[in-house]
Enzyme design. Structure first.
Site, PDB file in Angstrom:
ATOM      1  N   GLU A 160     -40.459  60.669  -2.030  1.00 17.81           N
ATOM      2  CA  GLU A 160     -39.218  60.806  -2.800  1.00 17.81           C
ATOM      3  C   GLU A 160     -39.323  60.182  -4.191  1.00 17.81           C
ATOM      4  O   GLU A 160     -38.320  59.962  -4.858  1.00 17.81           O
ATOM      5  CB  GLU A 160     -38.059  60.172  -2.035  1.00 17.81           C
ATOM      6  CG  GLU A 160     -37.765  60.838  -0.704  1.00 17.81           C
ATOM      7  CD  GLU A 160     -36.622  60.179   0.037  1.00 17.81           C
ATOM      8  OE1 GLU A 160     -35.456  60.480  -0.273  1.00 17.81           O
ATOM      9  OE2 GLU A 160     -36.900  59.342   0.919  1.00 17.81           O
ATOM     10  N   SER A 185     -34.706  62.730   2.177  1.00 15.75           N
ATOM     11  CA  SER A 185     -34.586  63.966   1.400  1.00 15.75           C
ATOM     12  C   SER A 185     -34.975  65.204   2.200  1.00 15.75           C
ATOM     13  O   SER A 185     -35.381  66.215   1.636  1.00 15.75           O
ATOM     14  CB  SER A 185     -35.420  63.892   0.112  1.00 15.75           C
ATOM     15  OG  SER A 185     -34.874  62.953  -0.777  1.00 15.75           O
ATOM     16  N   SER A 189     -26.462  64.973  -6.393  1.00 14.46           N
ATOM     17  CA  SER A 189     -26.381  64.167  -5.172  1.00 14.46           C
ATOM     18  C   SER A 189     -24.970  64.118  -4.597  1.00 14.46           C
ATOM     19  O   SER A 189     -23.969  64.302  -5.306  1.00 14.46           O
ATOM     20  CB  SER A 189     -26.887  62.747  -5.439  1.00 14.46           C
ATOM     21  OG  SER A 189     -28.269  62.750  -5.733  1.00 14.46           O
TER      22      SER A 189
END
Length: 298
Positions: free
Chosen positions: A13, A134, A268
């Site tokens: 990530e 993720s 997000s």
């Protein structure tokens, strides 16, 4: 204040961490502070971070969410955003999280394996890494060929793999932010990906997912969300912000995982929920910084 933003690291990530850090950098600058970005894996990271009393943790995945970075900062006596080592360990390791909470909240049935096994559930079901984020390495398995292929793939990449019931329903996220000493529930966010599920590509590619705040959620759902939040906060000690990923099937909520360092990119979930609550991104970052001002000044 001079505020270092710790980001990067070695995890899968890493790229997303830098995207989050860029947004945080801009907000900290807009708020009148002096931000600087520090990559966790730089050779001189320790010597640089020791010049500060407070740091903003934006390391997603390994080191940032697994408890290692918080432990280091505790040893160095540096205050930091997001949760401490114990909470990070209990949430980042998805099997520890399942084992800890399966008798308190609804979680899809889950088994752990480090080898090839027979299908433990009826198709479709999920496989995912024991530790990752993720949605990397997460697959919906529809048949035996897919199971053999993707389980072998995840075992080679991650060693420990979870096999989990697939709960078909509406994907939601439940976000909390801490203001002073109180955690505030933000609007529930429904996630509608254009792919089969909310995978890495759907999360970070513009236009592949709709994020829809549920501003008028039924009281029964809000009550269950509050019960889940109260239960996890009773057992674990959170700080600043966290996000619960879940599936809503009818009136039942199945918790999938908890993220202690939620993404702060332009796509997000937690920032989207905050905006739906009337909290801009700059205001969100300001709230988090102010949680630490008194401790840093002391």
């Amino acid at each position: 204040m001079n505020i270092p933003i710790i980001t990067g690291g070695k995890s899968i990530e890493r790229e997303i961490a830098f995207r989050s850090a860029k947004n945080v950098f801009n907000s900290i600058y807009n708020l009148g502070h002096e931000p600087i970005i520090l990559d966790l894996i730089d050779d001189d990271f320790i010597s640089k971070i020791q010049n500060y009393k407070f740091a903003f943790n934006v390391v997603h995945g390994d080191y940032g969410e697994d408890g290692k970075l918080p432990s280091l900062l505790d040893i160095l006596g540096i205050d930091y955003t997001c949760s401490g080592p114990e909470t990070c360990v209990a949430t980042y390791d998805k099997f520890i999280f399942y084992s800890l909470f399966k008798n308190y909240i609804q979680i899809p049935k889950t088994i752990l394996t480090n080898k090839l096994i027979s299908p433990p559930f009826a198709y479709p079901f999920i496989i995912k890494p024991r530790k990752s984020g993720s949605s990397k390495g997460v697959y919906i398995i529809h048949n035996e060929n897919e199971f053999k292929f993707y389980l072998d793939k995840d075992l080679r990449e991650f060693q420990d793999v979870l096999v989990q019931e697939y709960i078909k329903g509406r994907e939601i996220t439940i976000s909390y932010i801490q203001k002073n000493d109180e955690f505030i529930l933000l609007p529930i966010l429904e996630i509608i990906p254009k792919k089969e599920f909310y995978d890495y590509e759907a999360k970070y590619t513009n236009g592949l997912t709709e994020l829809i705040p549920q501003l008028n959620s039924p009281e029964k759902i809000i009550q269950k969300v509050n019960e889940i939040g109260a239960q996890v906060m009773k057992i674990l000690s959170f700080k600043d912000m966290f996000r619960i990923d879940a599936v809503l099937r009818g009136d039942e909520i199945y918790v999938l995982e908890i993220n202690t360092v939620p993404g702060l990119t332009e796509l997000s979930d937690l920032p989207t929920s905050a905006i739906a609550a009337g909290i801009s991104f700059d205001e969100l970052i300001d709230i988090i910084i102010k949680n630490h001002v008194a401790r840093v000044a002391g």
